[in-house]
Design a protein around this motif. Sequence first.
Motif, PDB file in Angstrom:
ATOM      1  N   MET A  14       0.864  -1.185   0.000  1.00 32.97           N
ATOM      2  CA  MET A  14       0.000   0.000   0.000  1.00 32.97           C
ATOM      3  C   MET A  14       0.899   1.234   0.000  1.00 32.97           C
ATOM      4  O   MET A  14       1.843   1.312   0.783  1.00 32.97           O
ATOM      5  N   PRO A  15       0.560   2.221  -0.848  1.00 36.16           N
ATOM      6  CA  PRO A  15       1.385   3.438  -0.892  1.00 36.16           C
ATOM      7  C   PRO A  15       1.342   4.184   0.439  1.00 36.16           C
ATOM      8  O   PRO A  15       0.388   4.053   1.221  1.00 36.16           O
ATOM      9  N   PRO A  16       2.368   4.981   0.687  1.00 39.23           N
ATOM     10  CA  PRO A  16       2.405   5.720   1.970  1.00 39.23           C
ATOM     11  C   PRO A  16       1.230   6.660   2.148  1.00 39.23           C
ATOM     12  O   PRO A  16       0.728   6.825   3.274  1.00 39.23           O
ATOM     13  N   ILE A  17       0.777   7.304   1.073  1.00 34.78           N
ATOM     14  CA  ILE A  17      -0.338   8.238   1.219  1.00 34.78           C
ATOM     15  C   ILE A  17      -1.615   7.514   1.643  1.00 34.78           C
ATOM     16  O   ILE A  17      -2.421   8.012   2.436  1.00 34.78           O
ATOM     17  N   ASP A  18      -1.804   6.257   1.160  1.00 34.57           N
ATOM     18  CA  ASP A  18      -2.961   5.477   1.563  1.00 34.57           C
ATOM     19  C   ASP A  18      -2.846   5.044   3.005  1.00 34.57           C
ATOM     20  O   ASP A  18      -3.844   4.997   3.752  1.00 34.57           O
ATOM     21  N   GLN A  19      -1.613   4.719   3.429  1.00 42.10           N
ATOM     22  CA  GLN A  19      -1.411   4.346   4.824  1.00 42.10           C
ATOM     23  C   GLN A  19      -1.741   5.501   5.752  1.00 42.10           C
ATOM     24  O   GLN A  19      -2.384   5.311   6.810  1.00 42.10           O
ATOM     25  N   LEU A  20      -1.350   6.713   5.370  1.00 45.47           N
ATOM     26  CA  LEU A  20      -1.662   7.877   6.193  1.00 45.47           C
ATOM     27  C   LEU A  20      -3.170   8.119   6.243  1.00 45.47           C
ATOM     28  O   LEU A  20      -3.725   8.490   7.293  1.00 45.47           O
ATOM     29  N   THR A  21      -3.821   7.912   5.133  1.00 44.61           N
ATOM     30  CA  THR A  21      -5.278   8.127   5.095  1.00 44.61           C
ATOM     31  C   THR A  21      -6.006   7.128   5.989  1.00 44.61           C
ATOM     32  O   THR A  21      -6.929   7.483   6.754  1.00 44.61           O
ATOM     33  N   VAL A  22      -5.575   5.873   5.945  1.00 39.87           N
ATOM     34  CA  VAL A  22      -6.201   4.843   6.771  1.00 39.87           C
ATOM     35  C   VAL A  22      -5.942   5.115   8.250  1.00 39.87           C
ATOM     36  O   VAL A  22      -6.844   4.982   9.100  1.00 39.87           O
ATOM     37  N   PHE A  23      -4.657   5.555   8.568  1.00 41.00           N
ATOM     38  CA  PHE A  23      -4.342   5.840   9.972  1.00 41.00           C
ATOM     39  C   PHE A  23      -5.153   7.025  10.488  1.00 41.00           C
ATOM     40  O   PHE A  23      -5.637   7.011  11.632  1.00 41.00           O
ATOM     41  N   ALA A  24      -5.363   8.056   9.658  1.00 42.58           N
ATOM     42  CA  ALA A  24      -6.136   9.220  10.095  1.00 42.58           C
ATOM     43  C   ALA A  24      -7.603   8.877  10.303  1.00 42.58           C
ATOM     44  O   ALA A  24      -8.267   9.393  11.228  1.00 42.58           O
ATOM     45  N   SER A  25      -8.131   7.956   9.464  1.00 47.72           N
ATOM     46  CA  SER A  25      -9.547   7.587   9.617  1.00 47.72           C
ATOM     47  C   SER A  25      -9.767   6.669  10.815  1.00 47.72           C
ATOM     48  O   SER A  25     -10.818   6.734  11.470  1.00 47.72           O
ATOM     49  N   ASP A  26      -8.760   5.834  11.093  1.00 47.02           N
ATOM     50  CA  ASP A  26      -8.897   4.930  12.236  1.00 47.02           C
ATOM     51  C   ASP A  26      -8.563   5.601  13.558  1.00 47.02           C
ATOM     52  O   ASP A  26      -9.150   5.263  14.605  1.00 47.02           O
ATOM     53  N   HIS A  27      -7.646   6.555  13.555  1.00 50.01           N
ATOM     54  CA  HIS A  27      -7.229   7.220  14.799  1.00 50.01           C
ATOM     55  C   HIS A  27      -7.252   8.742  14.574  1.00 50.01           C
ATOM     56  O   HIS A  27      -6.206   9.374  14.368  1.00 50.01           O
ATOM     57  N   PRO A  28      -8.403   9.342  14.575  1.00 53.11           N
ATOM     58  CA  PRO A  28      -8.472  10.796  14.275  1.00 53.11           C
ATOM     59  C   PRO A  28      -7.811  11.661  15.344  1.00 53.11           C
ATOM     60  O   PRO A  28      -7.180  12.670  15.034  1.00 53.11           O
ATOM     61  N   VAL A  29      -7.932  11.279  16.618  1.00 52.06           N
ATOM     62  CA  VAL A  29      -7.352  12.115  17.683  1.00 52.06           C
ATOM     63  C   VAL A  29      -5.824  12.085  17.607  1.00 52.06           C
ATOM     64  O   VAL A  29      -5.155  13.122  17.669  1.00 52.06           O
ATOM     65  N   GLU A  30      -5.272  10.868  17.469  1.00 56.40           N
ATOM     66  CA  GLU A  30      -3.818  10.773  17.359  1.00 56.40           C
ATOM     67  C   GLU A  30      -3.305  11.512  16.132  1.00 56.40           C
ATOM     68  O   GLU A  30      -2.227  12.143  16.166  1.00 56.40           O
ATOM     69  N   ALA A  31      -4.045  11.444  15.032  1.00 56.44           N
ATOM     70  CA  ALA A  31      -3.616  12.119  13.810  1.00 56.44           C
ATOM     71  C   ALA A  31      -3.578  13.628  14.002  1.00 56.44           C
ATOM     72  O   ALA A  31      -2.654  14.320  13.532  1.00 56.44           O
ATOM     73  N   VAL A  32      -4.556  14.167  14.727  1.00 59.28           N
ATOM     74  CA  VAL A  32      -4.571  15.614  14.979  1.00 59.28           C
ATOM     75  C   VAL A  32      -3.398  16.020  15.865  1.00 59.28           C
ATOM     76  O   VAL A  32      -2.721  17.024  15.617  1.00 59.28           O
ATOM     77  N   ILE A  33      -3.147  15.211  16.923  1.00 57.93           N
ATOM     78  CA  ILE A  33      -2.025  15.556  17.821  1.00 57.93           C
ATOM     79  C   ILE A  33      -0.697  15.506  17.079  1.00 57.93           C
ATOM     80  O   ILE A  33       0.149  16.385  17.213  1.00 57.93           O
ATOM     81  N   ILE A  34      -0.530  14.453  16.275  1.00 62.08           N
ATOM     82  CA  ILE A  34       0.728  14.342  15.500  1.00 62.08           C
ATOM     83  C   ILE A  34       0.861  15.499  14.532  1.00 62.08           C
ATOM     84  O   ILE A  34       1.957  16.045  14.339  1.00 62.08           O
ATOM     85  N   SER A  35      -0.215  15.906  13.912  1.00 59.42           N
ATOM     86  CA  SER A  35      -0.163  17.022  12.963  1.00 59.42           C
ATOM     87  C   SER A  35       0.227  18.327  13.661  1.00 59.42           C
ATOM     88  O   SER A  35       1.012  19.131  13.129  1.00 59.42           O
ATOM     89  N   ILE A  36      -0.311  18.509  14.900  1.00 59.38           N
ATOM     90  CA  ILE A  36       0.042  19.744  15.633  1.00 59.38           C
ATOM     91  C   ILE A  36       1.524  19.750  15.990  1.00 59.38           C
ATOM     92  O   ILE A  36       2.223  20.758  15.827  1.00 59.38           O
ATOM     93  N   PHE A  37       2.009  18.603  16.517  1.00 61.05           N
ATOM     94  CA  PHE A  37       3.442  18.527  16.850  1.00 61.05           C
ATOM     95  C   PHE A  37       4.323  18.717  15.607  1.00 61.05           C
ATOM     96  O   PHE A  37       5.376  19.363  15.657  1.00 61.05           O
ATOM     97  N   ALA A  38       3.900  18.144  14.494  1.00 59.71           N
ATOM     98  CA  ALA A  38       4.678  18.310  13.255  1.00 59.71           C
ATOM     99  C   ALA A  38       4.695  19.764  12.814  1.00 59.71           C
ATOM    100  O   ALA A  38       5.734  20.283  12.357  1.00 59.71           O
ATOM    101  N   LEU A  39       3.563  20.458  12.971  1.00 60.69           N
ATOM    102  CA  LEU A  39       3.523  21.869  12.609  1.00 60.69           C
ATOM    103  C   LEU A  39       4.445  22.694  13.507  1.00 60.69           C
ATOM    104  O   LEU A  39       5.146  23.610  13.033  1.00 60.69           O
ATOM    105  N   ILE A  40       4.427  22.358  14.827  1.00 61.54           N
ATOM    106  CA  ILE A  40       5.313  23.079  15.760  1.00 61.54           C
ATOM    107  C   ILE A  40       6.783  22.848  15.401  1.00 61.54           C
ATOM    108  O   ILE A  40       7.598  23.774  15.393  1.00 61.54           O
ATOM    109  N   LEU A  41       7.133  21.591  15.104  1.00 62.47           N
ATOM    110  CA  LEU A  41       8.523  21.278  14.746  1.00 62.47           C
ATOM    111  C   LEU A  41       8.934  21.983  13.458  1.00 62.47           C
ATOM    112  O   LEU A  41      10.067  22.491  13.340  1.00 62.47           O
ATOM    113  N   LEU A  42       8.046  22.044  12.477  1.00 59.41           N
ATOM    114  CA  LEU A  42       8.356  22.747  11.233  1.00 59.41           C
ATOM    115  C   LEU A  42       8.545  24.237  11.473  1.00 59.41           C
ATOM    116  O   LEU A  42       9.435  24.880  10.881  1.00 59.41           O
ATOM    117  N   THR A  43       7.716  24.806  12.360  1.00 63.03           N
ATOM    118  CA  THR A  43       7.864  26.229  12.678  1.00 63.03           C
ATOM    119  C   THR A  43       9.202  26.507  13.357  1.00 63.03           C
ATOM    120  O   THR A  43       9.916  27.463  13.017  1.00 63.03           O
TER     121      THR A  43
END
Length: 414
Positions: free
Chosen positions: A1-30
């Motif tokens: 399975m391509p990585p983009i599909d894996q990310l989509t499946v992980f976000a649909s199965d774990h929406p809260v974790e996906a949001v937290i990871i996205s926030i931390f990633a945004l902070i690290l990028l900043t």
Amino acid sequence: MPPIDQLTVFASDHPVEAVIISIFALILLTLAFFALRALIRLLRRWAAGRPAEDILTIVAASIATGVSAQGMWRFSGDVLGFDGPLRLLLFAFIEVAVITSAVRARRNMRENYSAGIDGIAVWALTGLSAVLSSMDARSVAEAIFRLAAPLVAAWLWERGMAIERHRITGRSRINWRITPERMLVRIGLAEAGDRTTSEVDAHRRLTRVALAAKKARALREAGASDRKMRAALARLDKAMDRAVEYTGLAVDDKRQEALLSQIGALYNTSALLDLTPPVPWAPEPPSDVAAPPAALPRSQVAYLVDDEDDEHGPAEPAPPTVDTAERAARIRAARQYWEQQIERKYVPRAGDIAQEVGIPLATAKKYRALWKLEPRAHALLEAAYREHGIIDTGTFPAIEVPEPVLSVNGSASH
């Protein structure tokens, strides 16, 4: 399975974790953006006052040092068996030592204008790193590359040090004895001074005349045969003709004086044997004992001032203009009068010469300063100083000089 599909499946199965990871990633990028911007500003500020070659030298040396460190990484793992954190901590100790020694050497150079022992340590540690990293090479080409990378880094560091040393001190560390300029001067294709071509040619032609005159004079005094005398006079006449034609000797006062100076120096070479220069390390005589007057060196006697050389005397009017032939005749008459007075053991004053012959006083002073360098006149001046303590003023009476007296060319007359 391509990585983009894996990310989509992980976000649909774990929406809260996906949001937290996205926030931390945004902070690290900043944070990474601000850190990168601060680093760029720091590099710009560091490079603002540095020339481009210094920056390129540091960049290239850093790349070469990185290549050397990569070789030491493989050496520490394959040969020494280091692994994990131990390998990460210990693989680049030589490169750190090289950088430390380089920084110390630069500080020593700025304070003492020399890299000192730290400069030697940079080359020694660099060579050690090159040898060790090349020992784990898989081919000859890789071994040569491993050897070259640290040496390139050391060479770039050395050149950067040389440029900064020259900028601080204004001079190079050494002066090469063999350079293209020195070789061209040695074989005669270049001129060491800043003289023009016409000046060099005039000097050489006047020197040929002086050397030919010295040769003819030596043959005449040695009693050479008529054939040798005719050949010597022919060479002298030929050199004189070319000097008059190409240097303007007949009308140029400065070149006439230059020719007379060369002839005076060549005729009196043997007088160098009679010089008595002072000994700089000789002990000084006691103050309560009056030391007899020592013989004056020729360089001092030659420049003793006549009594008519007073700077505060009345200014001499401009001499009347005479043609070259008349001027040459007066100079010959002045020379004849000088030799007559020297035969009488008397050194005439410049005023006596000017009054007797009718030449300007300045001209008489000029030729008297040259003629009193000759051995016979110098012997009279030195005898006057030794026996009576009389300094050259041209006013003392006849001085008896023990025979034989040196002749004009420095040989003894019988």
